[in-house]
Scaffold this active site. Structure first.
Site, PDB file in Angstrom:
ATOM      1  CB  THR A   1      -0.887   0.174   1.082  1.00 13.82           C
ATOM      2  OG1 THR A   1      -1.982  -1.080   1.032  1.00 13.82           O
ATOM      3  CG2 THR A   1      -1.818   1.194   1.111  1.00 13.82           C
TER       4      THR A   1
ATOM      5  CB  CYS B   1      -5.079   5.363   5.030  1.00 19.16           C
ATOM      6  SG  CYS B   1      -6.285   6.490   4.295  1.00 19.16           S
TER       7      CYS B   1
ATOM      8  CG  HIS C   1      -5.591   1.965   2.076  1.00 19.34           C
ATOM      9  ND1 HIS C   1      -4.737   2.363   0.680  1.00 19.34           N
ATOM     10  CD2 HIS C   1      -5.655   2.996   2.750  1.00 19.34           C
ATOM     11  CE1 HIS C   1      -4.662   3.713   0.992  1.00 19.34           C
ATOM     12  NE2 HIS C   1      -5.312   4.258   2.196  1.00 19.34           N
TER      13      HIS C   1
END
Lengths: 163, 207
Positions: free
Chosen positions: A24, A30, A47
């Site tokens: 990611t 996040c 995510h």
């Protein structure tokens, strides 16, 4: 065996068989959640963008919210053959990108709320959090490899660490 | 969901705001500023960074929050190199001599960058508030240097609370007259609160 890299976008959630590399890019507030079972050789990544889905209508991606992503990813792990007591978790992300002196608006601290909610949901399902790199004010890029079950965390200006 | 007429009306307001911001920046830097026509578009919150460039590109960004009659959040965002050149230009204006940015402590360059962002964003806001007849207070600016994707998480998390689409009011400013091969550009991103967006649309008579 060669590892295929899979890059997850915002709110994506995925559980796959080893060998694989789950990636990611550029996590700010996040969360990158990794769950794995080294015996069944299965790993998953989500995510997560926001702590909770309450007050929002149902049709959205389950990976978007901590309260929906955590149960969904564990369920998917079990469905693919993982055993709950063997599932371990690692988390990274949840930074606060901007700090304003004085009263900050609530949405700037969403990173910390994401971390808290993700931890709480994992604990509620009895999943051990083996390692974490959360908070601070810098973005992170993460890579989880099933060759050693380690999570590589790259932070701008701080280099790379493995947790 | 906004229709084309509403997006066009917001674009016109952003155009006035950007003109004012360009004038202020021009005065600050004693340089010509070129402005693009603003874009107002609806972008998926899941693809914000990809929509605006390379998610891993390092950017310098200044964030402010405006409260009062028209509440919104604003970000002035630049490629990191452009932010560096902007700060050098400002320091040259202030001290009358060229100072390479890597010889200046980061807290000083950050406060210079915050000052640029503050002037650009507050001028942008002034014209919107003047149009609406509202009063506003602007917060102290916050600065970040990070990946585009990480910085835009702020935008994604604001809109993510409401749905899956972000209204992006985005406009570009460029500093003219730099030596060859150098460029400075910056983007203003405005994120109106839902109530304020309603106020704006009513004032523009498109709702």
């Amino acid at each position: 065996m060669a590892e295929n890299s899979i890059v997850l976008g915002m709110a994506d959630l995925m559980v796959v068989n080893a060998p694989v590399k789950l990636v990611t890019l550029g996590l700010g507030s996040c969360i990158g959640l990794v769950v794995y079972d080294t015996f069944a050789k299965i790993a998953g990544m989500a995510h997560i963008m926001l702590p909770d889905s309450r007050g929002l209508h149902g049709s959205e991606k389950v990976g978007k919210f901590a309260d929906t992503a955590v149960p969904a990813i564990i369920e998917e792990m079990l469905r693919k053959g993982a055993s709950r007591p063997r599932i371990k978790a690692k988390i990274a992300g949840g930074a606060q990108m901007f700090s304003l002196p004085g009263a900050s608006p609530e949405f700037l601290t969403v990173g910390a709320k994401n971390v808290n909610e993700t931890r709480k949901r994992l604990q509620r399902l009895g999943i051990a959090i083996i390692a974490s790199d959360t908070g601070g004010n810098k973005g992170r890029t993460i890579e989880f490899s099933t060759s050693n079950w380690m999570l590589k965390v790259k932070t701008l200006g701080k280099g790379i660490s493995e947790i | 969901m906004l229709n084309d007429k509403q997006l066009d009306a917001i674009k016109e307001v952003a155009n006035i705001g950007t003109g004012n911001a360009a004038t202020a920046l021009s005065g600050l830097l004693s340089s010509m500023i070129h402005m693009d026509v603003p874009e107002t578009e609806l972008v998926s919150i899941y693809e914000l960074a990809e929509h605006y460039g390379d998610p891993l590109q390092t950017v310098g960004a200044v964030f402010v929050r405006s409260t009062g009659g028209f509440q919104c959040s604003l970000i002035f965002i630049q490629p990191e190199d452009d932010a560096g050149l902007m700060v050098e230009l400002l320091l040259k204006q202030q001290f009358g001599t060229y100072i390479p940015i890597n010889e200046v402590p980061q807290d000083l360059t950050d406060s210079a960058l915050a000052e640029v962002g503050n002037i650009v964003l507050s001028s942008f806001l002034n014209s919107i508030n003047m149009l609406l007849g509202t009063q506003h207070q602007i917060s102290v600016p916050g600065v970040a240097h990070d990946m585009l994707s990480s910085v835009l998480d702020v935008v994604a998390s604001i809109y993510g609370q409401m749905g899956e689409t972000a209204l992006m009011v985005n406009t570009e400013l460029k500093v003219d007259g730099l030596s060859e091969g150098k460029k400075i550009s910056g983007h203003i991103i405005m994120i109106p609160d839902p109530d304020s967006l309603g106020l704006l649309l009513r004032k523009l008579k498109v709702i």
